[in-house]
Design an enzyme around this catalytic site. Structure first.
Site, PDB file in Angstrom:
ATOM      1  N   GLU A  62      47.568  44.996  34.049  1.00 57.40           N
ATOM      2  CA  GLU A  62      49.226  44.992  34.667  1.00 57.40           C
ATOM      3  C   GLU A  62      49.888  45.247  33.498  1.00 57.40           C
ATOM      4  O   GLU A  62      50.865  45.702  33.075  1.00 57.40           O
ATOM      5  CB  GLU A  62      49.240  43.548  34.984  1.00 57.40           C
ATOM      6  CG  GLU A  62      48.187  43.107  36.165  1.00 57.40           C
ATOM      7  CD  GLU A  62      47.292  42.997  35.868  1.00 57.40           C
ATOM      8  OE1 GLU A  62      46.053  42.954  37.342  1.00 57.40           O
ATOM      9  OE2 GLU A  62      46.282  42.800  35.372  1.00 57.40           O
ATOM     10  N   HIS A 131      44.859  32.337  43.239  1.00 59.33           N
ATOM     11  CA  HIS A 131      45.606  33.860  43.386  1.00 59.33           C
ATOM     12  C   HIS A 131      46.746  33.083  44.947  1.00 59.33           C
ATOM     13  O   HIS A 131      46.842  33.726  45.346  1.00 59.33           O
ATOM     14  CB  HIS A 131      44.609  34.739  44.206  1.00 59.33           C
ATOM     15  CG  HIS A 131      44.209  34.886  43.284  1.00 59.33           C
ATOM     16  ND1 HIS A 131      44.127  35.700  42.875  1.00 59.33           N
ATOM     17  CD2 HIS A 131      42.438  34.284  43.225  1.00 59.33           C
ATOM     18  CE1 HIS A 131      42.889  35.993  41.836  1.00 59.33           C
ATOM     19  NE2 HIS A 131      42.348  35.832  42.080  1.00 59.33           N
TER      20      HIS A 131
END
Length: 327
Positions: A62, A131
């Site tokens: 990322e 998550h």
């Protein structure tokens, strides 16, 4: 445009397709956005339509691909970076905070970063603690960013164009529970990302939400209406900068406020909205501002515990009923 019924996911895909067709500087990059079609199938079919130069699958880093997006934006492109889920954005937080959000200021206005970062947020799908974060309040804390959260099919279709037109970096939060939601779409132009939306007018209490909490707020308002309580529902839409005028105007009329936030109560977005109401409309309130937030614990995996940890319609109804005069 004739009104059509579509899903939140399809509206986002249509927005991406339109942006790619209208401006050759636009490209999409992220993990699995190409051949796989995106983690939530938002970019399905775009690789075949636009090719690998415009739909770029990236390595699992990322920090690297958000940094590449920042560089491309500085160089004159209009990148759309997709981060699978908000928790993964923490791996790119240095790029977002120290580069994307600050370069315009640190360069004396010479280096703009017209970057759009899309990411999934929220809980409710049994994806366990790592998550299931709702960290919109963290990003709304950062000067230099615009933070938006589409709650409807129309906003899913129209917010991307408005975000791409913004000279500043824009973070776009898409709640994972909304992708399959369907709704009417009667336009395909950009939407107003400067103004909150009154999704249901009312006179007794203002219920404020955004993203995945707006639908729950509307369901709660419908239930309250059966009991004779008129709830006005406000969709914040843009979390930074907040549209204070719409919030304060509503509370001034209803004299009560309930804020629904899937984020944590301590230091969260609900606290900020509550503080602004207290600062600007304290003497208009007939009861303290109430908040309905997630339990301050890692989100459980077990379905019944996860639901218990998150704001639900019954919690919103109970919060409204607990306000003085509405019990």
């Amino acid at each position: 445009m004739t009104a059509v019924r579509t899903t939140y996911r399809e509206a986002l895909r249509d927005a991406l397709r339109a942006a790619l067709r209208e401006d050759e500087r636009v490209f999409l990059m992220g993990e699995d956005v190409g051949r796989y079609g995106g983690c939530y199938a938002v970019s399905l079919g775009l690789l075949e339509e636009f090719g690998p130069e415009r739909i770029r699958d990236t390595p699992l880093s990322e920090s690297a691909f958000v940094g590449a997006g920042i560089g491309a934006a500085i160089a004159g492109m209009r990148p759309i970076v997709e981060i699978m889920t908000v928790n993964f954005s923490l791996l790119a937080l240095d790029q977002i905070l120290n580069n994307a959000a600050t370069l315009l200021h640190m360069s004396g206005g010479q280096v703009a970063v017209p970057l759009v970062i899309r990411m999934t947020t929220g809980a409710g799908r049994q994806l366990a603690a790592q998550h299931s974060h709702s960290l919109e309040g963290w990003y709304a804390h950062i000067p230099g960013l615009r933070v938006v959260s589409p709650a409807t099919v129309a906003d899913a279709r129209g917010m991307l164009a408005a975000a791409l037109a913004d000279p500043d970096p824009v973070i776009m939060f898409e709640h994972n529970s909304l992708y399959a939601m369907d709704g009417e779409l009667d336009g395909d132009g950009p939407v107003d990302i400067d103004t909150a939306a009154v999704r249901r007018p009312g006179s007794d209490v203002t219920v404020i939400g955004y993203g995945g909490t707006v639908g729950k707020a509307l369901d709660a308002a419908a239930e309250l209406a059966e009991a004779g309580v008129s709830a006005e529902v406000i969709d914040l839409r843009t979390l930074r900068p907040l549209d204070e005028r719409t919030i304060i105007d509503s509370v001034t009329r209803t004299h009560r406020a309930v804020i629904v936030d899937e984020g944590w109560r301590s230091g969260g977005l609900s606290a900020e909205v509550s503080a602004r109401i207290s600062e600007q409309a304290l003497y208009q309130l007939d009861a303290p501002v109430a908040r309905v937030c997630a339990v301050e614990a890692p989100v459980p995996y077990a379905a019944h515990l996860e639901q218990a940890a998150l704001p639900q319609v019954a919690d919103i109804v109970a919060a409204v009923r607990a306000l003085e005069g509405l019990t």
